[in-house]
Design a protein around this motif. Structure first.
Motif, PDB file in Angstrom:
ATOM      1  N   GLU A  15       0.833  -1.211   0.000  1.00 46.52           N
ATOM      2  CA  GLU A  15       0.000   0.000   0.000  1.00 46.52           C
ATOM      3  C   GLU A  15       0.864   1.256   0.000  1.00 46.52           C
ATOM      4  N   GLN A  16       1.926   1.252   0.767  1.00 46.51           N
ATOM      5  CA  GLN A  16       2.837   2.401   0.819  1.00 46.51           C
ATOM      6  C   GLN A  16       3.498   2.647  -0.542  1.00 46.51           C
ATOM      7  N   ALA A  17       3.778   1.579  -1.279  1.00 47.63           N
ATOM      8  CA  ALA A  17       4.468   1.685  -2.573  1.00 47.63           C
ATOM      9  C   ALA A  17       3.516   1.846  -3.755  1.00 47.63           C
ATOM     10  N   ARG A  18       2.218   1.780  -3.509  1.00 48.06           N
ATOM     11  CA  ARG A  18       1.222   1.725  -4.587  1.00 48.06           C
ATOM     12  C   ARG A  18       1.371   2.815  -5.637  1.00 48.06           C
ATOM     13  N   VAL A 113       0.271 -11.102  -4.148  1.00 48.18           N
ATOM     14  CA  VAL A 113      -0.683 -10.663  -3.131  1.00 48.18           C
ATOM     15  C   VAL A 113      -2.048 -11.167  -3.581  1.00 48.18           C
ATOM     16  N   SER A 114      -2.708 -11.947  -2.787  1.00 42.11           N
ATOM     17  CA  SER A 114      -3.991 -12.571  -3.130  1.00 42.11           C
ATOM     18  C   SER A 114      -3.878 -13.272  -4.474  1.00 42.11           C
ATOM     19  N   GLN A 115      -4.821 -13.038  -5.380  1.00 43.49           N
ATOM     20  CA  GLN A 115      -4.779 -13.707  -6.680  1.00 43.49           C
ATOM     21  C   GLN A 115      -3.984 -12.910  -7.715  1.00 43.49           C
ATOM     22  N   TYR A 116      -3.331 -11.852  -7.290  1.00 41.19           N
ATOM     23  CA  TYR A 116      -2.562 -10.992  -8.188  1.00 41.19           C
ATOM     24  C   TYR A 116      -1.076 -10.989  -7.848  1.00 41.19           C
ATOM     25  N   CYS A 117      -0.291 -10.717  -8.866  1.00 38.21           N
ATOM     26  CA  CYS A 117       1.123 -10.415  -8.709  1.00 38.21           C
ATOM     27  C   CYS A 117       1.252  -8.908  -8.860  1.00 38.21           C
ATOM     28  N   VAL A 118       2.113  -8.310  -8.076  1.00 37.07           N
ATOM     29  CA  VAL A 118       2.300  -6.864  -8.099  1.00 37.07           C
ATOM     30  C   VAL A 118       3.709  -6.564  -8.599  1.00 37.07           C
ATOM     31  N   PHE A 119       3.789  -5.685  -9.603  1.00 38.95           N
ATOM     32  CA  PHE A 119       5.064  -5.275 -10.189  1.00 38.95           C
ATOM     33  C   PHE A 119       5.142  -3.755 -10.188  1.00 38.95           C
ATOM     34  N   ILE A 126       1.622  -2.156 -10.527  1.00 40.31           N
ATOM     35  CA  ILE A 126       0.736  -2.777 -11.511  1.00 40.31           C
ATOM     36  C   ILE A 126       0.331  -4.143 -10.963  1.00 40.31           C
ATOM     37  N   PHE A 127      -0.962  -4.413 -10.946  1.00 36.36           N
ATOM     38  CA  PHE A 127      -1.488  -5.679 -10.449  1.00 36.36           C
ATOM     39  C   PHE A 127      -1.868  -6.546 -11.649  1.00 36.36           C
ATOM     40  N   MET A 128      -1.328  -7.767 -11.688  1.00 37.18           N
ATOM     41  CA  MET A 128      -1.577  -8.683 -12.809  1.00 37.18           C
ATOM     42  C   MET A 128      -1.882 -10.081 -12.280  1.00 37.18           C
ATOM     43  N   ARG A 129      -2.712 -10.788 -12.992  1.00 37.81           N
ATOM     44  CA  ARG A 129      -2.924 -12.197 -12.656  1.00 37.81           C
ATOM     45  C   ARG A 129      -1.702 -12.992 -13.124  1.00 37.81           C
ATOM     46  N   PRO A 130      -1.353 -14.054 -12.384  1.00 34.68           N
ATOM     47  CA  PRO A 130      -0.212 -14.879 -12.801  1.00 34.68           C
ATOM     48  C   PRO A 130      -0.416 -15.438 -14.211  1.00 34.68           C
ATOM     49  N   GLN A 131       0.663 -15.474 -14.966  1.00 33.48           N
ATOM     50  CA  GLN A 131       0.651 -16.007 -16.328  1.00 33.48           C
ATOM     51  C   GLN A 131       1.462 -17.301 -16.360  1.00 33.48           C
ATOM     52  N   ASP A 132       1.290 -18.070 -17.399  1.00 33.63           N
ATOM     53  CA  ASP A 132       1.970 -19.360 -17.508  1.00 33.63           C
ATOM     54  C   ASP A 132       3.492 -19.241 -17.514  1.00 33.63           C
TER      55      ASP A 132
END
Length: 140
Positions: A15-18, A113-119, A126-132
């Motif tokens: 959250e601090q880095a968002r 974080v949860s169902q997302y990866c944060v980059f 940027i929040f993204m769903r995991p990819q293959d």
């Protein structure tokens, strides 16, 4: 569900880095993922390798120096020696995430974080769903 202290620290860090913009050596993918791991276990996977660069060229030199000093052939080899690789489609919260890119480094690092990866993106996270083709590691 009981929340562990590391989960709270990780959530606070994210959250601090968002909305923090990308900056070499201060808030880039390696520093972000390294600090996210530190929030959880008290150490990072790149501690000692994150000083003295402020440009893409400087980051590239640090990357090459890291591999040379550690005698690893790639970043994935280096991380495999420090962390445990997780080979799951849905990795656990807190895992270090990496996605292949064409850039200064061959991978961009983040955290699950949860169902997302944060980059780290240019203007914030940027929040993204995991990819293959993503890779994941947990602290040993």
């Amino acid at each position: 569900m009981k929340t562990n202290n590391w989960e709270i620290r990780l959530a606070q860090y994210v959250e601090q880095a968002r909305y923090v913009p990308f900056e070499w050596g201060k808030h880039d993918c390696i520093t972000f993922a390294n600090n996210a791991l530190k929030c959880q276990v008290g150490y990072g996977f790149a501690d000692g390798h994150l000083t003295g660069y402020k440009t893409a060229l400087g980051a590239s030199k640090k990357y090459i120096e890291w591999l040379r000093k550690s005698k690893h052939h790639s970043l994935t080899d280096a991380l495999d020696s420090i962390l445990s690789r997780v080979r799951l489609k849905f990795p656990p919260r807190g895992a270090v995430a990496a996605m292949p890119i064409e850039g200064v480094l061959p991978l961009s690092f983040g955290v699950v974080v949860s169902q997302y990866c944060v980059f780290v993106g240019e203007e914030g996270l940027i929040f993204m769903r995991p990819q293959d083709d993503f890779m994941f590691w947990e602290a040993k």
